[in-house]
Design a protein around this motif. Structure first.
Motif, PDB file in Angstrom:
ATOM      1  N   ILE A   1      44.373  41.198  48.364  1.00  0.00           N
ATOM      2  CA  ILE A   1      43.334  40.236  47.968  1.00  0.00           C
ATOM      3  C   ILE A   1      43.790  38.805  48.267  1.00  0.00           C
ATOM      4  N   TRP A   2      45.079  38.533  48.117  1.00  0.00           N
ATOM      5  CA  TRP A   2      45.615  37.179  48.283  1.00  0.00           C
ATOM      6  C   TRP A   2      45.280  36.584  49.647  1.00  0.00           C
ATOM      7  N   ASN A   3      45.298  37.395  50.680  1.00  0.00           N
ATOM      8  CA  ASN A   3      44.934  36.908  52.020  1.00  0.00           C
ATOM      9  C   ASN A   3      43.776  37.719  52.605  1.00  0.00           C
ATOM     10  N   SER A   4      42.891  38.149  51.721  1.00  0.00           N
ATOM     11  CA  SER A   4      41.714  38.901  52.160  1.00  0.00           C
ATOM     12  C   SER A   4      40.743  37.991  52.904  1.00  0.00           C
ATOM     13  N   ALA A   5      39.769  38.605  53.558  1.00  0.00           N
ATOM     14  CA  ALA A   5      38.765  37.817  54.284  1.00  0.00           C
ATOM     15  C   ALA A   5      38.031  36.871  53.337  1.00  0.00           C
ATOM     16  N   ALA A   6      37.766  37.342  52.112  1.00  0.00           N
ATOM     17  CA  ALA A   6      37.056  36.502  51.139  1.00  0.00           C
ATOM     18  C   ALA A   6      37.895  35.301  50.715  1.00  0.00           C
ATOM     19  N   MET A   7      39.200  35.511  50.496  1.00  0.00           N
ATOM     20  CA  MET A   7      40.075  34.410  50.088  1.00  0.00           C
ATOM     21  C   MET A   7      40.253  33.399  51.217  1.00  0.00           C
ATOM     22  N   VAL A   8      40.435  33.896  52.432  1.00  0.00           N
ATOM     23  CA  VAL A   8      40.599  33.010  53.588  1.00  0.00           C
ATOM     24  C   VAL A   8      39.326  32.188  53.796  1.00  0.00           C
ATOM     25  N   LYS A   9      38.174  32.835  53.625  1.00  0.00           N
ATOM     26  CA  LYS A   9      36.902  32.121  53.752  1.00  0.00           C
ATOM     27  C   LYS A   9      36.795  31.019  52.706  1.00  0.00           C
TER      28      LYS A   9
ATOM     29  N   VAL B   1      33.488  36.624  43.439  1.00  0.00           N
ATOM     30  CA  VAL B   1      34.492  37.672  43.228  1.00  0.00           C
ATOM     31  C   VAL B   1      35.202  37.958  44.553  1.00  0.00           C
ATOM     32  N   LEU B   2      36.525  37.787  44.547  1.00  0.00           N
ATOM     33  CA  LEU B   2      37.324  37.952  45.761  1.00  0.00           C
ATOM     34  C   LEU B   2      37.917  39.351  45.891  1.00  0.00           C
ATOM     35  N   GLY B   3      37.901  40.097  44.796  1.00  0.00           N
ATOM     36  CA  GLY B   3      38.449  41.454  44.791  1.00  0.00           C
ATOM     37  C   GLY B   3      38.433  41.995  43.374  1.00  0.00           C
ATOM     38  N   VAL B   4      38.812  43.257  43.243  1.00  0.00           N
ATOM     39  CA  VAL B   4      38.802  43.906  41.923  1.00  0.00           C
ATOM     40  C   VAL B   4      40.129  44.631  41.709  1.00  0.00           C
ATOM     41  N   LEU B   5      40.778  44.313  40.589  1.00  0.00           N
ATOM     42  CA  LEU B   5      42.030  44.967  40.213  1.00  0.00           C
ATOM     43  C   LEU B   5      41.807  45.846  38.985  1.00  0.00           C
ATOM     44  N   PRO B   6      42.596  46.918  38.874  1.00  0.00           N
ATOM     45  CA  PRO B   6      43.736  47.312  39.713  1.00  0.00           C
ATOM     46  C   PRO B   6      43.361  48.210  40.892  1.00  0.00           C
ATOM     47  N   ASP B   7      42.059  48.359  41.199  1.00  0.00           N
ATOM     48  CA  ASP B   7      41.642  49.265  42.269  1.00  0.00           C
ATOM     49  C   ASP B   7      42.172  48.831  43.629  1.00  0.00           C
TER      50      ASP B   7
ATOM     51  N   ARG C   1      44.296  24.954  44.122  1.00  0.00           N
ATOM     52  CA  ARG C   1      44.445  26.175  43.324  1.00  0.00           C
ATOM     53  C   ARG C   1      44.473  27.477  44.131  1.00  0.00           C
ATOM     54  N   PRO C   2      43.607  27.653  45.141  1.00  0.00           N
ATOM     55  CA  PRO C   2      43.649  28.927  45.891  1.00  0.00           C
ATOM     56  C   PRO C   2      44.890  29.108  46.752  1.00  0.00           C
ATOM     57  N   TRP C   3      45.735  28.086  46.834  1.00  0.00           N
ATOM     58  CA  TRP C   3      46.986  28.187  47.598  1.00  0.00           C
ATOM     59  C   TRP C   3      48.190  28.520  46.712  1.00  0.00           C
TER      60      TRP C   3
ATOM     61  N   GLN D   1      40.072  38.077  35.853  1.00  0.00           N
ATOM     62  CA  GLN D   1      39.267  38.095  34.645  1.00  0.00           C
ATOM     63  C   GLN D   1      39.448  39.391  33.875  1.00  0.00           C
ATOM     64  N   SER D   2      38.971  39.421  32.634  1.00  0.00           N
ATOM     65  CA  SER D   2      39.211  40.571  31.751  1.00  0.00           C
ATOM     66  C   SER D   2      38.632  41.870  32.311  1.00  0.00           C
ATOM     67  N   SER D   3      37.669  41.770  33.207  1.00  0.00           N
ATOM     68  CA  SER D   3      37.080  42.948  33.851  1.00  0.00           C
ATOM     69  C   SER D   3      37.947  43.469  34.993  1.00  0.00           C
ATOM     70  N   GLY D   4      38.910  42.643  35.442  1.00  0.00           N
ATOM     71  CA  GLY D   4      39.715  42.976  36.610  1.00  0.00           C
ATOM     72  C   GLY D   4      39.261  42.241  37.859  1.00  0.00           C
ATOM     73  N   ASN D   5      38.134  41.526  37.771  1.00  0.00           N
ATOM     74  CA  ASN D   5      37.656  40.756  38.924  1.00  0.00           C
ATOM     75  C   ASN D   5      38.596  39.586  39.210  1.00  0.00           C
ATOM     76  N   VAL D   6      38.912  39.388  40.483  1.00  0.00           N
ATOM     77  CA  VAL D   6      39.715  38.255  40.913  1.00  0.00           C
ATOM     78  C   VAL D   6      38.767  37.159  41.386  1.00  0.00           C
ATOM     79  N   VAL D   7      38.925  35.951  40.828  1.00  0.00           N
ATOM     80  CA  VAL D   7      38.046  34.830  41.169  1.00  0.00           C
ATOM     81  C   VAL D   7      38.881  33.645  41.637  1.00  0.00           C
ATOM     82  N   PRO D   8      38.254  32.636  42.250  1.00  0.00           N
ATOM     83  CA  PRO D   8      39.022  31.535  42.845  1.00  0.00           C
ATOM     84  C   PRO D   8      39.885  30.742  41.883  1.00  0.00           C
ATOM     85  N   CYS D   9      39.397  30.483  40.674  1.00  0.00           N
ATOM     86  CA  CYS D   9      40.180  29.697  39.725  1.00  0.00           C
ATOM     87  C   CYS D   9      39.606  29.882  38.329  1.00  0.00           C
TER      88      CYS D   9
END
Length: 341
Positions: A276-284, A264-270, A239-241, A247-255
């Protein structure tokens, strides 16, 4: 039947889309934690509120704020998406989409970018007026979550729902829709309470099926499986690939199985969606999955890893077919449990 579903759209065989899919497949197969493609399916949770209390749903453990995504946030996220390469927007995750009063407008705004859009409903709010609006909205794929054709079993699973009302809504929707869009999946989530009804469920709906209506039985996701040593032997999760969940709050989560926003891997639309797609959190996260699911606290008890062998045929299908066609095909092919279960 599958051949009838593979109807090319402007993305199916477009070179840029084929190239993006090939990149996604290659990076997953090569176990590359950095993706050179962009997600071709994006979940935008229209709401995490719900009108029911289903026994298999983890929402009863949810602590995050229960809110609808507002149209301003939705628009700002939508404007960030590469509408040429993204192949499907899914407007649900951990709630009942029809609760959001702006759901029809959301569908129409996605369609204004000529993007395929999918959502799901428990059909409790699917009255004739709403049914007509959904049919006219341009929605491409709709899942109707029914779970049983027996009133006692249904109301045991779908707590808070009226079997009689829901079935009336479903039959009315199918009659109004006929064989038009949206492609409709009548779905039973298999749990112990209804597992003896699988054949009867599919047989019951057979007279109502057509080219745009299909019935399927789907194994329940066990978010809290106790046998971690078995989980770790399953195919590592793809899934992460391939996709992104907002989520409804704008938080991006793994699945979609991260129902409470544990990671939480990032926050949208900020932030920018592709940062975020290749952020340090996603790569980790991807690196953690590659090391073994038991090493990842979020994933170690989830049995939702793809129950397929990611061999040549799957790789070719994920390269040649767009996500809309794949979503429809799953409704025809059906779902299978991992062999370990």
């Amino acid at each position: 039947m599958i051949q009838k579903l593979i109807i090319p759209n402007r993305r199916t065989y477009k070179f840029r889309c084929l190239k993006n899919r090939a990149r996604l497949v290659y990076d997953f197969k090569a176990k590359n934690p950095i993706s050179k493609g962009i997600p071709n399916i994006i979940y935008i949770e229209s709401t995490n509120r719900c009108n029911l209390d289903c026994i298999m749903c983890p929402r009863r453990l949810m602590s995050r704020a229960q809110i609808d995504m507002d149209l301003d946030t939705f628009d700002r996220i939508l404007r960030q998406i590469d509408t040429q390469l993204t192949e499907m927007i899914v407007l649900h995750s951990d709630g009942e989409p029809l609760i959001n009063p702006n759901i029809i407008e959301m569908i129409q705004r996605v369609k204004s970018f000529d993007l395929p859009v999918m959502t799901s409903t428990n059909a409790a709010l699917l009255d004739e007026s709403t049914a007509q609006m959904i049919i006219n909205s341009g929605l491409d794929v709709l899942t109707l979550s029914i779970d049983s054709i027996n009133d006692v079993v249904y109301e045991t699973i779908r707590k808070g729902a009226s079997y009689k009302k829901v079935m009336k809504n479903v039959f009315s929707f199918l009659e109004i829709k006929g064989d038009r869009k949206p492609f409709t999946i009548i779905q039973m989530i298999e749990v112990k309470e209804n597992s003896h009804q699988k054949v009867d469920f599919l047989r019951f709906w057979k007279p109502y099926l057509n080219k745009n209506v299909h019935a399927v039985v789907k194994p329940v996701t066990d978010w809290f499986h106790e046998h971690a040593e078995v989980i770790d032997k399953l195919n590592f999760c793809d899934r992460p690939w391939f996709g992104m969940v907002i989520q409804s709050s704008g938080n991006v989560v793994p699945c979609v199985h991260d129902f409470d926003g544990f990671e939480v891997l990032g926050v949208l639309p900020d932030q920018n969606i592709y940062d975020i797609w290749n952020s340090a959190a996603m790569v980790k996260l991807r690196k953690g999955i590659l090391k073994g699911r038991c090493k990842n606290e979020l994933c170690r008890k989830c049995n939702a890893t793809p129950p397929r062998t990611f061999g040549l045929s799957v790789s070719v299908a994920l390269t040649l077919l767009d996500m809309s066609t794949i979503a429809k095909s799953l409704a025809v092919i059906g779902y299978k449990r991992p062999k370990q279960y």
